[in-house]
Design an enzyme around this catalytic site. Structure first.
Site, PDB file in Angstrom:
ATOM      1  N   ARG A 154      -3.456  13.406   7.082  1.00 39.05           N
ATOM      2  CA  ARG A 154      -2.671  12.174   7.054  1.00 39.05           C
ATOM      3  C   ARG A 154      -3.523  11.021   7.574  1.00 39.05           C
ATOM      4  NH1 ARG A 154       0.740  13.091   3.435  1.00 39.05           N
ATOM      5  NH2 ARG A 154       1.349  15.238   3.604  1.00 39.05           N
TER       6      ARG A 154
ATOM      7  N   GLU B 294       4.774   6.176  -1.273  1.00 35.48           N
ATOM      8  CA  GLU B 294       4.479   6.210   0.165  1.00 35.48           C
ATOM      9  C   GLU B 294       5.751   6.327   1.002  1.00 35.48           C
ATOM     10  OE1 GLU B 294       1.618   6.499   1.677  1.00 35.48           O
ATOM     11  OE2 GLU B 294       0.398   6.300  -0.124  1.00 35.48           O
TER      12      GLU B 294
ATOM     13  N   ASN C  10       6.803   9.525   3.296  1.00 35.18           N
ATOM     14  CA  ASN C  10       7.113   9.410   4.730  1.00 35.18           C
ATOM     15  C   ASN C  10       8.389  10.168   5.078  1.00 35.18           C
ATOM     16  OD1 ASN C  10       4.877   7.936   5.432  1.00 35.18           O
ATOM     17  ND2 ASN C  10       5.955   5.987   5.646  1.00 35.18           N
TER      18      ASN C  10
END
Length: 145
Positions: free
Chosen positions: A106, A48, A52
């Site tokens: 997203r 994650e 990002n």
């Protein structure tokens, strides 16, 4: 707490490198003999954080992602993921579940996922300077020293 081991990794912010970062972190953590659940938790949190960087920090461009990891004498793993991208304007807002600056599919759950799989998460960011995410997790296994 005393550091017992550490690594440093620099990768390009390309989607293909997200899997590579996961493998590096999971290989590093194996020295603590983690459970499969502990290993999966860390891999997911790292995934994650790296995603990002790829999606948000370096929109439509390629930059560097800096990953460092350490393990201390209390079996706490710290993984630091840093970029020199656009930065986060409002960290509290960015960490709110379902908030996203991304497009399309997203979900805005990246920080929520990181928080749920780690014992602690720290986020520092400066506009146009980049973001640093520190993930910490205690591993209950026994170190192979």
């Amino acid at each position: 707490m005393k550091k017992l081991n550490e690594f440093r990794l620099t990768i390009d912010s390309k989607s293909i490198n997200e899997a590579f970062a996961r493998v590096v972190v999971s290989s590093f953590v194996t020295q603590l003999d983690p459970t499969l659940e502990e290993l999966a938790d860390l891999k997911t949190a790292v995934s994650e954080a790296v995603t990002n960087c790829i999606v948000h920090a370096y929109k439509n461009t390629c930059g560097k992602i800096y990953i460092t990891g350490s393990v201390d004498d209390k079996s706490i793993v710290r993984i630091i993921i840093r970029d020199k991208g656009c930065g986060i304007t409002d960290i509290n807002q960015a960490m709110t579940p379902l908030f996203t600056t991304g497009e399309g599919d997203r979900a805005g759950l990246g920080f929520t996922v990181m928080e749920s799989f780690c014992d602690s998460i720290k986020v520092r960011s400066k506009q146009d300077k980049g973001t640093t995410v520190t993930l910490s997790k205690k591993i209950e296994g026994k170190a192979k020293w």
